[in-house]
Design an enzyme around this catalytic site. Sequence first.
Site, PDB file in Angstrom:
ATOM      1  N   ARG A   1       6.525   0.878 -23.412  1.00  0.00           N
ATOM      2  CA  ARG A   1       5.963  -0.186 -24.245  1.00  0.00           C
ATOM      3  C   ARG A   1       4.450  -0.101 -24.302  1.00  0.00           C
ATOM      4  O   ARG A   1       3.793   0.083 -23.276  1.00  0.00           O
ATOM      5  CB  ARG A   1       6.378  -1.555 -23.678  1.00  0.00           C
TER       6      ARG A   1
ATOM      7  N   ARG B   1       8.389  -0.247 -15.653  1.00  0.00           N
ATOM      8  CA  ARG B   1       9.008  -0.376 -16.976  1.00  0.00           C
ATOM      9  C   ARG B   1       8.253   0.489 -17.994  1.00  0.00           C
ATOM     10  O   ARG B   1       8.846   1.080 -18.888  1.00  0.00           O
ATOM     11  CB  ARG B   1       8.992  -1.843 -17.425  1.00  0.00           C
TER      12      ARG B   1
ATOM     13  N   ARG C   1      -2.158  -9.961 -19.855  1.00  0.00           N
ATOM     14  CA  ARG C   1      -0.966 -10.763 -20.176  1.00  0.00           C
ATOM     15  C   ARG C   1      -0.691 -11.789 -19.085  1.00  0.00           C
ATOM     16  O   ARG C   1      -0.305 -12.922 -19.362  1.00  0.00           O
ATOM     17  CB  ARG C   1       0.242  -9.854 -20.380  1.00  0.00           C
TER      18      ARG C   1
ATOM     19  N   LYS D   1      12.940 -11.875 -17.901  1.00  0.00           N
ATOM     20  CA  LYS D   1      13.490 -12.829 -18.883  1.00  0.00           C
ATOM     21  C   LYS D   1      14.455 -12.161 -19.860  1.00  0.00           C
ATOM     22  O   LYS D   1      15.540 -12.663 -20.090  1.00  0.00           O
ATOM     23  CB  LYS D   1      12.364 -13.470 -19.718  1.00  0.00           C
TER      24      LYS D   1
ATOM     25  N   ARG E   1       5.195 -20.728 -26.013  1.00  0.00           N
ATOM     26  CA  ARG E   1       4.275 -20.167 -25.026  1.00  0.00           C
ATOM     27  C   ARG E   1       2.974 -20.949 -24.964  1.00  0.00           C
ATOM     28  O   ARG E   1       2.120 -20.634 -24.131  1.00  0.00           O
ATOM     29  CB  ARG E   1       3.921 -18.732 -25.423  1.00  0.00           C
TER      30      ARG E   1
HETATM   31  P1  ADP Z   1       6.422 -10.286 -21.822  1.00  0.00           P
HETATM   32  O1  ADP Z   1       7.412  -9.627 -20.908  1.00  0.00           O
HETATM   33  O2  ADP Z   1       5.079  -9.684 -21.706  1.00  0.00           O
HETATM   34  O3  ADP Z   1       6.427 -11.756 -21.718  1.00  0.00           O
HETATM   35  P2  ADP Z   1       7.503 -10.410 -24.582  1.00  0.00           P
HETATM   36  O4  ADP Z   1       8.400  -9.343 -25.074  1.00  0.00           O
HETATM   37  O5  ADP Z   1       8.111 -11.733 -24.372  1.00  0.00           O
HETATM   38  O6  ADP Z   1       6.859  -9.817 -23.265  1.00  0.00           O
HETATM   39  O7  ADP Z   1       6.249 -10.567 -25.570  1.00  0.00           O
HETATM   40  C1  ADP Z   1       5.429  -9.473 -25.901  1.00  0.00           C
HETATM   41  C2  ADP Z   1       4.223  -9.927 -26.711  1.00  0.00           C
HETATM   42  O8  ADP Z   1       4.667 -10.528 -27.948  1.00  0.00           O
HETATM   43  C3  ADP Z   1       3.339 -10.994 -26.065  1.00  0.00           C
HETATM   44  O9  ADP Z   1       2.419 -10.453 -25.159  1.00  0.00           O
HETATM   45  C4  ADP Z   1       2.671 -11.597 -27.306  1.00  0.00           C
HETATM   46  O10 ADP Z   1       1.646 -10.781 -27.810  1.00  0.00           O
HETATM   47  C5  ADP Z   1       3.790 -11.587 -28.336  1.00  0.00           C
HETATM   48  N1  ADP Z   1       4.530 -12.869 -28.326  1.00  0.00           N
HETATM   49  C6  ADP Z   1       5.827 -13.048 -27.966  1.00  0.00           C
HETATM   50  N2  ADP Z   1       6.176 -14.347 -28.065  1.00  0.00           N
HETATM   51  C7  ADP Z   1       5.081 -15.016 -28.494  1.00  0.00           C
HETATM   52  C8  ADP Z   1       4.786 -16.371 -28.767  1.00  0.00           C
HETATM   53  N3  ADP Z   1       5.701 -17.343 -28.613  1.00  0.00           N
HETATM   54  N4  ADP Z   1       3.546 -16.688 -29.205  1.00  0.00           N
HETATM   55  C9  ADP Z   1       2.623 -15.748 -29.368  1.00  0.00           C
HETATM   56  N5  ADP Z   1       2.812 -14.457 -29.100  1.00  0.00           N
HETATM   57  C10 ADP Z   1       4.025 -14.069 -28.663  1.00  0.00           C
END
Ligand code: ADP
Length: 191
Positions: A133, A127, A144, A13, A88
């Site tokens: 990360r 990654r 996740r 994404k 989400r």
């Molecule tokens: P991923 O590739 O795991 O989807 P992101 O960078 O989009 O990674 O998100 C990393 C973390 O940030 C998530 O696992 C969550 O803990 C937090 N996070 C991101 N967006 C949201 C959201 N909309 N609501 C709640 N937590 C979020």
Amino acid sequence: MRFLIMGPPGAGKGTQATAVAEHFGVPAISTGDIFRANVAQGTPLGVEAKRYMDAGEYVPDSVTNNMVRDRIAAGDATDGFLLDGYPRTLAQVAELDGMLNDAGHELDAVLVLTVDREAIVERLLKRAEVEGRADDTEDVIRRRLEVYAEETEPLVSVYDERGLVVAVDGMGEIDEVQGRIFAALDARTED
Ligand code: ADP
């Protein structure tokens, strides 16, 4: 253009969002990136978010919703944005509906990247080696993916019922996927 990009962790994404947003001349707004920036700077929001992120859990809506509300109200997002990582949960969908409604706007499309489960874990572990990360360890990746399936996957049908979903195969090289995304979105915006 006001649109979303969705897909499981590891679907690519973030990578695609940057290119797509540039193509449409709107900012890519990634909640994950905003959280990580806050964690890096040690802000109170970052300290709060880190506890959840490190465990692979979602940050509470009370924190996330306000952050997004502020971000999309910023000057560079008045003509459009691509949201990556929000909403989400069903509650966040309702919240975003409210934010858009208050501003007299609506969503134009929801881009959904589809990927093969097996490939995802491998991508994320790779990654982890490159980016380091904190949430890319195998246990946390599993969690996740579980949380995504439980909390976020149902959102695809919600947006599909609204006729907004543009699904694109996210497997293959970055450029290949990007080509598919542009073709699918261009076809849609020409309608
Ligand atoms: P991923 O590739 O795991 O989807 P992101 O960078 O989009 O990674 O998100 C990393 C973390 O940030 C998530 O696992 C969550 O803990 C937090 N996070 C991101 N967006 C949201 C959201 N909309 N609501 C709640 N937590 C979020």
